[in-house]
Design a protein around this motif. Structure first.
Motif, PDB file in Angstrom:
ATOM      1  N   ASN A 164       0.907  -1.234  -0.088  1.00 42.11           N
ATOM      2  CA  ASN A 164      -0.089  -0.008   0.083  1.00 42.11           C
ATOM      3  C   ASN A 164       0.937   1.137  -0.008  1.00 42.11           C
ATOM      4  OD1 ASN A 164      -1.383   2.307   1.941  1.00 42.11           O
ATOM      5  ND2 ASN A 164      -2.967   1.190   0.769  1.00 42.11           N
ATOM      6  N   ARG A 170       0.965   5.829   0.013  1.00 35.29           N
ATOM      7  CA  ARG A 170       0.221   6.882   0.053  1.00 35.29           C
ATOM      8  C   ARG A 170       1.245   8.025   0.168  1.00 35.29           C
ATOM      9  NH1 ARG A 170       0.772   3.227   3.568  1.00 35.29           N
ATOM     10  NH2 ARG A 170       1.044   3.340   5.971  1.00 35.29           N
ATOM     11  N   GLN A 209       1.666  11.465   2.384  1.00 39.67           N
ATOM     12  CA  GLN A 209       1.319  12.284   3.607  1.00 39.67           C
ATOM     13  C   GLN A 209       0.646  13.712   3.598  1.00 39.67           C
ATOM     14  OE1 GLN A 209       4.888  13.612   5.905  1.00 39.67           O
ATOM     15  NE2 GLN A 209       4.012  12.481   7.705  1.00 39.67           N
ATOM     16  N   THR A 253      -3.873  13.720  -1.279  1.00 41.36           N
ATOM     17  CA  THR A 253      -4.691  12.718  -1.833  1.00 41.36           C
ATOM     18  C   THR A 253      -4.278  12.452  -3.321  1.00 41.36           C
ATOM     19  OG1 THR A 253      -6.385  14.533  -2.957  1.00 41.36           O
ATOM     20  CG2 THR A 253      -6.791  13.327  -0.675  1.00 41.36           C
ATOM     21  N   TYR A 274      -8.292   8.806  -4.275  1.00 40.36           N
ATOM     22  CA  TYR A 274      -8.159   7.792  -2.960  1.00 40.36           C
ATOM     23  C   TYR A 274      -6.916   8.537  -1.985  1.00 40.36           C
ATOM     24  CZ  TYR A 274     -10.094   4.659  -5.980  1.00 40.36           C
ATOM     25  OH  TYR A 274     -10.872   3.844  -7.094  1.00 40.36           O
ATOM     26  N   ASP A 275      -7.245   8.137  -0.685  1.00 43.54           N
ATOM     27  CA  ASP A 275      -5.959   8.551   0.256  1.00 43.54           C
ATOM     28  C   ASP A 275      -4.742   7.641   0.365  1.00 43.54           C
ATOM     29  OD1 ASP A 275      -7.499  10.706   1.464  1.00 43.54           O
ATOM     30  OD2 ASP A 275      -8.522   9.116   2.643  1.00 43.54           O
ATOM     31  N   SER A 276      -5.097   6.187  -0.281  1.00 46.05           N
ATOM     32  CA  SER A 276      -3.932   5.279  -0.262  1.00 46.05           C
ATOM     33  C   SER A 276      -4.400   4.321  -1.352  1.00 46.05           C
ATOM     34  CB  SER A 276      -3.783   4.647   0.971  1.00 46.05           C
ATOM     35  OG  SER A 276      -4.555   3.918   1.267  1.00 46.05           O
ATOM     36  N   THR A 331       5.114   3.684   1.949  1.00 49.03           N
ATOM     37  CA  THR A 331       4.744   2.371   1.716  1.00 49.03           C
ATOM     38  C   THR A 331       4.745   1.342   2.909  1.00 49.03           C
ATOM     39  OG1 THR A 331       7.229   1.376   1.493  1.00 49.03           O
ATOM     40  CG2 THR A 331       5.902   2.700  -0.511  1.00 49.03           C
TER      41      THR A 331
END
Length: 556
Positions: free
Chosen positions: A230, A232, A234, A237, A253-255, A281
């Motif tokens: 996963n 993302r 910080q 978005t 998506y946020d992640s 990650t």
């Protein structure tokens, strides 16, 4: 491109049968060597291309002809495959041991293929041994032609992101572990473009630099060996815009989960306070999680990144449900213009009659006391003579038997295994449904060379024909890699219209190396060069066909 030599030639050079006059050529010269790398801070001998890890990015445009002269300066045979690039009619250069001879140490080979009717984000990697565990990977991106509108504004810049799990043991050590009949077990960490920082490291240099108010495209591929990840950013978005060659409905998506072998593109706008942020990650579905960060820096940054990282998705059954729902949210953007291979680009794929259903069940076995993986009770074994060459020269019966893998898997309690080369006959231009069945407790990831397929469903439990009512038959994403969750199944549909011999494999490199793969053989009835190009004059020959003359007609 580092020391790659790249020349754009707009005239037809006659280097390959079927290349279109006027389509530009991109020339590269790559030297494959060993070199010192330390993705997790532990020095080891890695595989470099032109001194780089990750290797050079191939930046191409739809219908470009790619010519890459690869010099193997390793002490072992070497091959590269072009993951997700369909290479229409050219399985000769697919870069797997079932289709071509490896490049021997101290020699070179020139790949030539056309990125025909494709756009999107892909990658290349070595298929010999466990070379992928030590490098040799790089991004291959195909841009839309200028005349084809893209469904988003041109970003201020692009970042190529290759991430994956990593072992501090070298590829030779990992291979010897597998050859001894054991598993390579849990990786040591996660790298991001060959780097891994720790939260709070004041000496960490930024991997990405952005300017306030501008939007950037991140092309992200999971090139690891076995771990879903996963990622993302910080405080930011991400807007999803592309998956493996298909423009998507632009959800935010946020992640995002990205499974082994998969590539996606997201847009990220630098709309936060000007300071540092972490690109984060996390491993997925491991008992002991792995984490890694690198720094994203605003050009006018005035502060370090916060040590409070955005949380990862849930794990266990809740995490599987979360990830499965995210998969279902991915939709093909049917209003976007883009290159699409025919006839797979049909908007009405859901109304095409299925002519064959193949259920593929992964399994692990013991053969002579050693660990093997397989498909429907068959564990593939590479041969000295590539299967494609044996078929082409009419000596297939001396190398392999067709259709050891049946369309229905044996009962899951049946642990008998056949270790042999595995080739399945496909019917030319048939429309097939492939059901990937996972009765194991670990996630799987599957890839089919030479094709894109419609990823129509993934669900928990057992597949039955009644499950077809749950398929997305309108706007499933056309892609080339699909995950299968533990004790679950996934379904894809595709038209077998690309003549040649193509590899269907587990993207978990340990599993593919120990037999979880097969080849589809697709012969057109006329065996014409309109359907498949003839054997290239410069093709390497080995095994029992080594001294045979190159035929002048297909399948002579």
């Amino acid at each position: 491109m580092g020391s790659s030599r790249m020349i754009f030639v707009a005239l037809f050079l006659g280097l390959s049968v079927g290349a279109m006059a006027g389509d530009p050529y991109l020339f590269f010269e790559w030297n494959v060597t060993y070199g010192n790398i330390a993705p997790l801070g532990v020095p080891q001998k890695g595989i470099l291309i032109n001194g780089q890890f990750p290797g050079p990015t191939i930046n191409s445009t739809t219908n470009n002809n790619i010519v890459i002269n690869v010099f193997n300066n390793l002490d072992e045979p070497f091959l590269l495959t072009w993951h997700g690039v369909q290479q229409r009619k050219r399985s000769w250069q697919d870069g797997t041991l079932g289709t071509m001879c490896p490049i021997l140490p101290g020699t070179n080979y020139t790949y030539e293929f056309q990125v025909k009717d494709q756009i999107g984000t892909f990658f290349y990697f070595p298929t010999t041994g466990l070379h992928r565990a030590s490098g040799g990977v790089g991004l291959l991106k195909i841009n839309s032609r200028d005349l084809i509108p893209v469904p988003f504004d041109t970003p201020a810049g692009e970042f190529d992101v290759l991430l994956g799990d990593w072992y501090n043991k070298g590829h030779k050590t990992l291979k010897s572990i597998l050859d001894s009949g054991r598993t390579i077990a849990r990786p040591d960490g996660i790298h991001i473009n060959g780097k891994s920082n720790k939260v709070g490291d004041k000496d960490a240099q930024p991997l990405f630099t952005v300017e306030t108010g501008k939007t950037y495209r991140f092309r992200v591929c999971n090139v690891g060996l076995r771990t879903s990840i996963n990622f993302r950013i910080q405080g930011h978005t991400m807007k999803l815009v592309e998956i493996e060659g298909s423009h998507t409905v632009q959800n935010v998506y946020d992640s995002l989960d990205i499974h082994v072998g998969q590539c996606i593109s997201v847009l990220v706008t630098a709309d936060q306070a000007p300071k540092d942020y972490y690109f984060v990650t996390s491993s997925r579905f491991l008992k002991r999680p792995l984490n890694s960060v690198v720094v994203l820096r605003y050009a006018n940054s005035n502060g370090p990144a916060s040590p409070e990282l955005p949380p990862p998705p849930p794990e266990n059954s809740a995490g599987i449900a979360w990830s499965m729902n995210q998969f279902r949210s991915f939709r093909w953007n049917l209003t976007a213009s883009a290159a699409r291979p025919n006839p797979q680009g049909s908007y009405h794929y859901g109304s095409i009659n299925i002519t064959r259903t193949i259920k593929i069940a992964n399994g692990h076995y013991k053969s002579d006391g050693k660990l093997r993986f397989g498909i429907n009770g068959v564990s593939h074994k590479d041969t000295e003579t590539p299967l494609k060459l044996a078929e082409y020269y009419g000596v297939a019966d001396k190398v392999f038997n067709y259709d050891l893998v049946k369309d229905e898997p044996p009962h899951e309690d049946d642990k008998k295994v056949v270790v042999a080369p595995s080739v399945v006959n496909g019917t030319w231009k048939s429309y097939v449904e492939i059901i990937f069945v996972n009765n194991e407790k670990t996630i799987q990831s599957w890839h089919l060379d030479g094709y894109s397929f419609f990823a129509v469903a993934t669900e928990p439990g057992k597949w039955t024909p009644e499950k077809r009512k749950n398929y997305n038959l309108l706007d499933a994403v056309s892609r080339n890699t699909i995950q299968v969750y533990p004790n679950s199944w996934s379904a894809v549909m595709t038209t077998l219209d690309n003549a040649g011999m193509w590899n269907l494999r587990s993207e978990m490199r340990e599993r593919a190396y120990l037999g979880q793969q097969l080849y589809f053989s697709l012969l057109s009835p006329g065996r014409s060069t309109r359907d498949e190009y003839n054997l290239p004059v410069a093709q390497l020959l080995c095994g029992i066909v080594k001294d045979m003359p190159k035929p002048t007609l297909p399948y002579a």
